[in-house]
Design a protein around this motif. Structure first.
Motif, short mmCIF file in Angstrom:
data_model
loop_
_atom_site.label_atom_id
_atom_site.label_comp_id
_atom_site.label_asym_id
_atom_site.label_seq_id
_atom_site.Cartn_x
_atom_site.Cartn_y
_atom_site.Cartn_z
N MET A 5 0.85 -1.17 0.00
CA MET A 5 0.00 0.00 0.00
C MET A 5 0.90 1.23 0.00
O MET A 5 1.79 1.36 0.83
CB MET A 5 -0.90 -0.03 1.24
CG MET A 5 -2.02 0.94 1.15
SD MET A 5 -3.20 1.03 2.53
CE MET A 5 -3.34 -0.57 3.17
N SER A 6 0.63 2.14 -0.93
CA SER A 6 1.46 3.34 -1.06
C SER A 6 0.98 4.44 -0.12
O SER A 6 -0.12 4.37 0.44
CB SER A 6 1.43 3.84 -2.50
OG SER A 6 0.16 4.35 -2.80
N THR A 8 -2.28 5.96 -1.35
CA THR A 8 -3.46 5.15 -1.03
C THR A 8 -3.87 5.33 0.43
O THR A 8 -5.06 5.41 0.73
CB THR A 8 -3.17 3.66 -1.30
OG1 THR A 8 -2.70 3.50 -2.63
CG2 THR A 8 -4.41 2.81 -1.11
N SER A 36 -7.36 6.91 1.54
CA SER A 36 -8.24 6.10 2.39
C SER A 36 -8.73 6.88 3.59
O SER A 36 -9.85 6.68 4.05
CB SER A 36 -7.51 4.84 2.87
OG SER A 36 -7.25 3.98 1.79
N ALA A 38 -10.09 5.87 -2.96
CA ALA A 38 -8.99 4.92 -2.76
C ALA A 38 -9.39 3.52 -3.24
O ALA A 38 -8.60 2.82 -3.87
CB ALA A 38 -8.59 4.89 -1.29
N VAL A 39 -10.62 3.12 -2.95
CA VAL A 39 -11.09 1.80 -3.38
C VAL A 39 -11.25 1.77 -4.90
O VAL A 39 -10.90 0.79 -5.55
CB VAL A 39 -12.42 1.44 -2.68
CG1 VAL A 39 -13.02 0.16 -3.25
CG2 VAL A 39 -12.19 1.29 -1.18
N LEU A 87 -9.58 3.47 -7.14
CA LEU A 87 -8.27 3.42 -7.78
C LEU A 87 -7.66 2.03 -7.70
O LEU A 87 -6.95 1.60 -8.60
CB LEU A 87 -7.33 4.45 -7.15
CG LEU A 87 -7.63 5.90 -7.47
CD1 LEU A 87 -6.69 6.81 -6.68
CD2 LEU A 87 -7.53 6.18 -8.95
N GLU A 88 -7.93 1.33 -6.61
CA GLU A 88 -7.33 0.01 -6.41
C GLU A 88 -8.12 -1.10 -7.12
O GLU A 88 -7.55 -1.96 -7.77
CB GLU A 88 -7.25 -0.29 -4.91
CG GLU A 88 -6.61 -1.61 -4.57
CD GLU A 88 -5.11 -1.62 -4.79
OE1 GLU A 88 -4.57 -2.71 -5.00
OE2 GLU A 88 -4.50 -0.54 -4.77
N LYS A 89 -9.45 -1.08 -7.00
CA LYS A 89 -10.27 -2.18 -7.50
C LYS A 89 -11.13 -1.83 -8.70
O LYS A 89 -11.71 -2.72 -9.31
CB LYS A 89 -11.21 -2.67 -6.37
CG LYS A 89 -10.49 -3.24 -5.18
CD LYS A 89 -9.82 -4.53 -5.54
CE LYS A 89 -9.15 -5.11 -4.31
NZ LYS A 89 -8.55 -6.40 -4.59
N ASP A 122 -16.92 -3.81 -4.52
CA ASP A 122 -16.19 -3.21 -3.42
C ASP A 122 -16.42 -1.70 -3.35
O ASP A 122 -16.54 -1.14 -2.26
CB ASP A 122 -14.70 -3.49 -3.55
CG ASP A 122 -14.35 -4.94 -3.23
OD1 ASP A 122 -15.01 -5.51 -2.34
OD2 ASP A 122 -13.43 -5.47 -3.86
N ASN A 136 -7.78 -2.38 0.33
CA ASN A 136 -6.48 -2.04 -0.24
C ASN A 136 -5.34 -2.83 0.39
O ASN A 136 -4.27 -2.93 -0.20
CB ASN A 136 -6.22 -0.54 -0.10
CG ASN A 136 -7.12 0.26 -1.00
OD1 ASN A 136 -7.50 -0.18 -2.06
ND2 ASN A 136 -7.50 1.45 -0.54
#
Length: 51
Positions: free
Chosen positions: A1-2, A5, A9, A16-17, A19-21, A26, A49
């Motif tokens: 996790m950066s 992120t 979050s 944040a979600v 961008l990740e998923k 989700d 994340n």
């Protein structure tokens, strides 16, 4: 996790979600949790994340 992120979050969990998923279940769950309260959205964002 950066670092980005983690900051997203805390400030805006659905972003944040997303961008990740991407746009999916989700993201919908996180939006609902964030609308119910900020803390549940943040916890879910870290959970998603962190996987």
């Amino acid at each position: 996790m950066s670092i980005l992120t983690i900051i997203l979050s805390l400030i805006f969990p659905p972003l944040a979600v997303a961008l990740e998923k991407g746009a999916g279940k989700d993201l919908i769950i996180n939006i609902i949790l964030t609308l119910l309260g900020w803390l549940p959205g943040v916890i879910h964002a870290f959970y998603v994340n962190g996987k």
